[in-house]
Design an enzyme around this catalytic site. Structure first.
Site, PDB file in Angstrom:
ATOM      1  N   HIS A 205       0.846  -1.203   0.056  1.00  0.00           N
ATOM      2  CA  HIS A 205      -0.079  -0.027   0.171  1.00  0.00           C
ATOM      3  C   HIS A 205       0.845   1.306  -0.097  1.00  0.00           C
ATOM      4  O   HIS A 205       0.235   2.465  -0.298  1.00  0.00           O
ATOM      5  CB  HIS A 205      -0.926  -0.046   1.237  1.00  0.00           C
TER       6      HIS A 205
HETATM    7  C1  UD1 Z   1      -1.621   5.481   5.985  1.00  0.00           C
HETATM    8  C2  UD1 Z   1      -0.357   6.014   6.717  1.00  0.00           C
HETATM    9  C3  UD1 Z   1       0.972   4.654   6.434  1.00  0.00           C
HETATM   10  C4  UD1 Z   1       0.054   3.631   7.200  1.00  0.00           C
HETATM   11  C5  UD1 Z   1      -1.043   3.296   6.461  1.00  0.00           C
HETATM   12  C6  UD1 Z   1      -1.901   2.053   6.980  1.00  0.00           C
HETATM   13  C7  UD1 Z   1       0.261   8.347   6.211  1.00  0.00           C
HETATM   14  C8  UD1 Z   1       1.213   8.988   5.340  1.00  0.00           C
HETATM   15  N1  UD1 Z   1       0.180   6.981   5.871  1.00  0.00           N
HETATM   16  O1  UD1 Z   1      -1.262   5.293   4.600  1.00  0.00           O
HETATM   17  O2  UD1 Z   1       1.904   4.991   7.090  1.00  0.00           O
HETATM   18  O3  UD1 Z   1       1.026   2.428   6.751  1.00  0.00           O
HETATM   19  O4  UD1 Z   1      -1.857   4.483   6.918  1.00  0.00           O
HETATM   20  O5  UD1 Z   1      -3.061   1.912   6.462  1.00  0.00           O
HETATM   21  O6  UD1 Z   1      -0.336   8.720   7.310  1.00  0.00           O
HETATM   22  N2  UD1 Z   1      -8.844   5.371   2.160  1.00  0.00           N
HETATM   23  C9  UD1 Z   1     -10.112   4.693   1.993  1.00  0.00           C
HETATM   24  N3  UD1 Z   1     -10.705   4.380   3.306  1.00  0.00           N
HETATM   25  C10 UD1 Z   1      -9.991   4.671   4.439  1.00  0.00           C
HETATM   26  C11 UD1 Z   1      -8.724   5.294   4.373  1.00  0.00           C
HETATM   27  C12 UD1 Z   1      -8.398   5.435   2.984  1.00  0.00           C
HETATM   28  O7  UD1 Z   1     -10.725   4.220   0.949  1.00  0.00           O
HETATM   29  O8  UD1 Z   1     -10.521   4.441   5.537  1.00  0.00           O
HETATM   30  C13 UD1 Z   1      -8.206   5.386   0.790  1.00  0.00           C
HETATM   31  C14 UD1 Z   1      -8.463   6.756   0.097  1.00  0.00           C
HETATM   32  O9  UD1 Z   1      -8.560   6.779  -1.169  1.00  0.00           O
HETATM   33  C15 UD1 Z   1      -7.234   7.425   0.483  1.00  0.00           C
HETATM   34  C16 UD1 Z   1      -6.048   6.294   0.445  1.00  0.00           C
HETATM   35  O10 UD1 Z   1      -6.717   5.265   0.900  1.00  0.00           O
HETATM   36  O11 UD1 Z   1      -7.219   8.628  -0.299  1.00  0.00           O
HETATM   37  C17 UD1 Z   1      -4.928   6.362   1.106  1.00  0.00           C
HETATM   38  O12 UD1 Z   1      -5.224   6.925   2.732  1.00  0.00           O
HETATM   39  P1  UD1 Z   1      -4.375   7.681   3.737  1.00  0.00           P
HETATM   40  O13 UD1 Z   1      -4.829   7.871   4.799  1.00  0.00           O
HETATM   41  O14 UD1 Z   1      -3.759   8.955   3.087  1.00  0.00           O
HETATM   42  O15 UD1 Z   1      -3.028   6.841   3.653  1.00  0.00           O
HETATM   43  P2  UD1 Z   1      -2.717   5.424   3.571  1.00  0.00           P
HETATM   44  O16 UD1 Z   1      -2.198   5.174   2.126  1.00  0.00           O
HETATM   45  O17 UD1 Z   1      -3.812   4.479   4.282  1.00  0.00           O
END
Ligand code: UD1
Length: 366
Positions: A205
């Site tokens: 991810h």
């Molecule tokens: C975040 C953390 C990462 C951790 C990971 C665990 C940062 C910079 N990164 O990354 O260190 O390893 O969490 O999972 O803080 N999304 C959903 N539903 C959710 C959450 C996210 O659909 O509940 C999707 C959205 O499209 C979003 C993308 O996932 O844009 C990324 O989510 P984000 O919170 O930006 O970071 P992670 O990649 O989850």
């Protein structure tokens, strides 16, 4: 003493739960859980609160997804407002996510003490947002909880004074020890049609692996080529979106040995990792969990903050190029008796009492 705990992303819930549980036994300490809303899907957040018995947040900032600056900024504004309302003695931030950094920055600027759980872990790769978050959070913190001796050493090298650093051990290990019996009860293997010791788990991810279509394609191609064993692949929402956009989803779905599944809960994940032949991942937490569960980890990164697991021979950094991944995995598949070898390794992450040490240290500073 009131401790405001800031969480927002899935792994932070795991890291925090044992500390809150420990504090609940102590009349002198009260924990107020604040959720930034960085993760909001049931499978990314609520299920972890439920499985790990973390009390409901007193505040949910509901920030959600966005660019780094937007997400971190919104969370900082929310955390600042919440600190002003709740007036905690300490703000505790676990891990290395944008929620961690937002909590630390908002608190230190209001002159509220910051304590960081999992301080001092370093990959020395500033292209990773987590590395930026960790370094900045550590330098905003008055009390730093190091998971290992190496983490403690990294902090001292950066000029942080010895009195501020507590070698606590790792709270993810505390959580794992407590939840292993529940993990053993889960029928996840049957559910996914897997046989003990005869499959691999894949998670990917990180932006550096999934945001660039060529890199993601290389990883997926490698997985498709590795037909030697079934591969169960719980797909993070970020990765699912990238697989759809690049058209790789159709391709990977055609590979019969790959089982694409929704993100799984904590108990199911522990069950999957414990019984797997190996784990392919770019997650930080899974590298440690695989280590504790004596399952070989193949890390799809060039660098890791958990160098201890690499030095001990339980984790192999293979990067993200197709040929290297396929070659290294095949080399490992040929090795006999891996689990037994990994079982004999020392554990640099403490003795399962990190949370106890953290609560004691928090009481001392207030
Ligand atoms: C975040 C953390 C990462 C951790 C990971 C665990 C940062 C910079 N990164 O990354 O260190 O390893 O969490 O999972 O803080 N999304 C959903 N539903 C959710 C959450 C996210 O659909 O509940 C999707 C959205 O499209 C979003 C993308 O996932 O844009 C990324 O989510 P984000 O919170 O930006 O970071 P992670 O990649 O989850």
């Amino acid at each position: 003493m009131e401790v405001m705990l800031v969480v927002g992303a899935r792994p932070q819930i795991v890291k925090s739960a044992p500390i809150v549980r420990e504090a609940a036994r102590d009349d002198e300490v009260e924990f107020l859980v604040v959720h930034t809303g960085q993760h909001y899907d049931f499978e990314m957040s609520r299920i972890f609160f439920d499985e790990l018995d973390l009390p409901d947040p007193v505040v949910d900032l509901g920030v959600g997804s966005g660019s780094h600056a937007w997400q971190t900024g919104e969370m900082m504004i929310g955390v600042e407002r919440t600190i002003e309302e709740l007036k905690p003695d300490v703000v505790l931030v676990p891990g290395d996510t944008n929620s961690t950094l937002a909590g630390a920055l908002a608190a230190v600027k209001l002159h509220v003490s910051v304590a960081h759980v999992e301080a001092g872990a370093r990959s020395y790769d500033m292209r990773m947002p987590e590395e930026v978050n960790r370094r900045l959070t550590d330098h905003c913190s008055g009390l730093l909880f190091a998971s290992t001796e190496n983490c403690r050493h990294n902090l001292l090298k950066e000029g942080i004074s010895e009195e501020q650093v507590c070698l606590s051990g790792d709270t993810m290990y505390d959580a794992l020890l407590r939840h292993l019996p529940k993990a053993a009860e889960s029928d996840v293997l049957t559910g996914f049609g897997l046989a003990e010791g005869e499959y691999a788990v894949l998670t990917v991810h990180r932006p550096e692996n999934v945001d660039d279509p060529e890199t993601l394609s290389d990883i997926i191609e490698a997985v498709i080529q590795l037909r030697e064993l079934p591969i169960v692949f719980p797909v993070h929402p970020r990765t699912m979106e990238r697989l759809r956009v690049t058209g790789l989803l159709t391709k990977v779905k055609e590979a019969e040995h790959v089982r694409l599944v929704d993100p799984v809960g904590y108990h199911e994940m522990l069950g999957l990792v414990k019984n797997a032949k190996m784990v392919f991942t770019d997650s930080g937490g899974l590298q440690k969990e695989a280590f504790w569960l004596h399952t070989l980890c193949i890390t799809l990164r060039e660098r890791t903050e958990w160098v201890e697991t690499v030095k001990l021979g339980a984790n192999m950094l293979v990067g993200n190029s197709k040929e290297t991944i396929v070659r290294k995995v095949r080399e490992c598949l040929a090795v006999e008796g891996l689990k037994a070898k990994l079982k004999g390794l020392p554990n640099p992450f403490g003795d399962g009492n990190a949370s106890k040490k953290i609560v004691e240290a928090l009481k001392e500073i207030c």
